[in-house]
Design a protein around this motif. Structure first.
Motif: not given
Length: 254
Positions: A113-132
């Motif tokens: 609470h007083e010192n803060g926080g650290i986070a890590f994230r990993a994402r994959i964005i797919s090539n899934s659009a219905a149209d280019p």
């Protein structure tokens, strides 16, 4: 291309998955966890619904998206899924359809609470659009690191983040994606309301541009588990991806 590839970047800090590590953490509104404020309850199941309109030099893009977050393991982890519906309106293209679907996982190794926080994230964005025209045409991996801390305890929250997006597969006819974003987000909480400001500095290594943006945000708790917000934004810098935009959203905790 660059307008399309960055259409999905502007929600970075909105989706900062700050989960509580302690299983016994009190989840009510009086909890002393650093991230129990509005829009930071991501150790709970969360649905985010929003619509974002962006004006560009050649037309406009509109994204309606549902984002689902679900805690796993000891709730220091969470899963995320992004389902966008994209509309384009330019002089040559007018289309609507599913955009690039994204998947992510976040981990919080430290949160005090007083010192803060650290986070890590990993994402994959797919090539899934219905149209280019509705997506980047690439598969993209996006690792990120976050640090958050109260500058004024329980009132003024600061979150800084660094993310890189790099393409690793997809259409050979589309430009490679290599974009780094450094953001600083400030959130002031008063009662059931909040006001926030953000500035994001980005470097696009593909076109050597700086598609930066900044926004202000106004939000309010409607019920104990439902919140609404609005934030206008503007783009700036060399090779900016849009002129101005506005986003309206609803956050549902359950």
């Amino acid at each position: 291309m660059n307008k399309l590839q960055t259409l999905f970047l502007f929600h970075l800090l909105i989706t900062f998955s700050v989960l509580a590590q302690e299983k016994s953490q009190d989840l009510n509104e009086n909890s002393q966890n650093i991230y129990t404020e509005a829009r930071y309850h991501y150790y709970l199941k969360t649905i985010l619904l929003f619509n974002e309109y962006l004006d560009t030099e050649t037309g406009s893009f509109n994204t309606t998206e549902i984002r689902f977050l679900h805690p796993i393991a000891n709730k220091a982890w969470n899963l995320r899924v992004d389902l966008p519906l994209v509309s384009t309106n330019t002089s040559s293209i007018n289309k609507t359809g599913i955009g690039d679907i994204g998947f992510g996982i976040s981990y919080i190794p430290y949160l005090k609470h007083e010192n803060g926080g650290i986070a890590f994230r990993a994402r994959i964005i797919s090539n899934s659009a219905a149209d280019p025209a509705l997506g980047s045409g690439k598969w993209v991996v996006a690792p990120a690191v976050f640090y958050g801390k109260y500058l004024v305890l329980n009132k003024l929250l600061w979150i800084t983040s660094l993310e890189n997006q790099s393409s690793f597969a997809g259409s050979d006819n589309r430009n490679a994606i290599n974009l780094t974003a450094f953001e600083n987000y400030f959130m002031y909480i008063f009662g059931k309301n909040w006001v926030a400001a953000d500035v994001a500095f980005r470097y696009n290594a593909t076109n050597k541009g700086y598609p930066n943006n900044t926004f202000i945000e106004f939000g309010r708790k409607i019920t104990k588990n439902d919140m609404a917000y609005i934030h206008p934004s503007i783009g700036f810098g060399g090779h900016k991806t849009y002129n101005y935009g506005i986003e309206v959203g609803m956050l549902i905790l359950f």
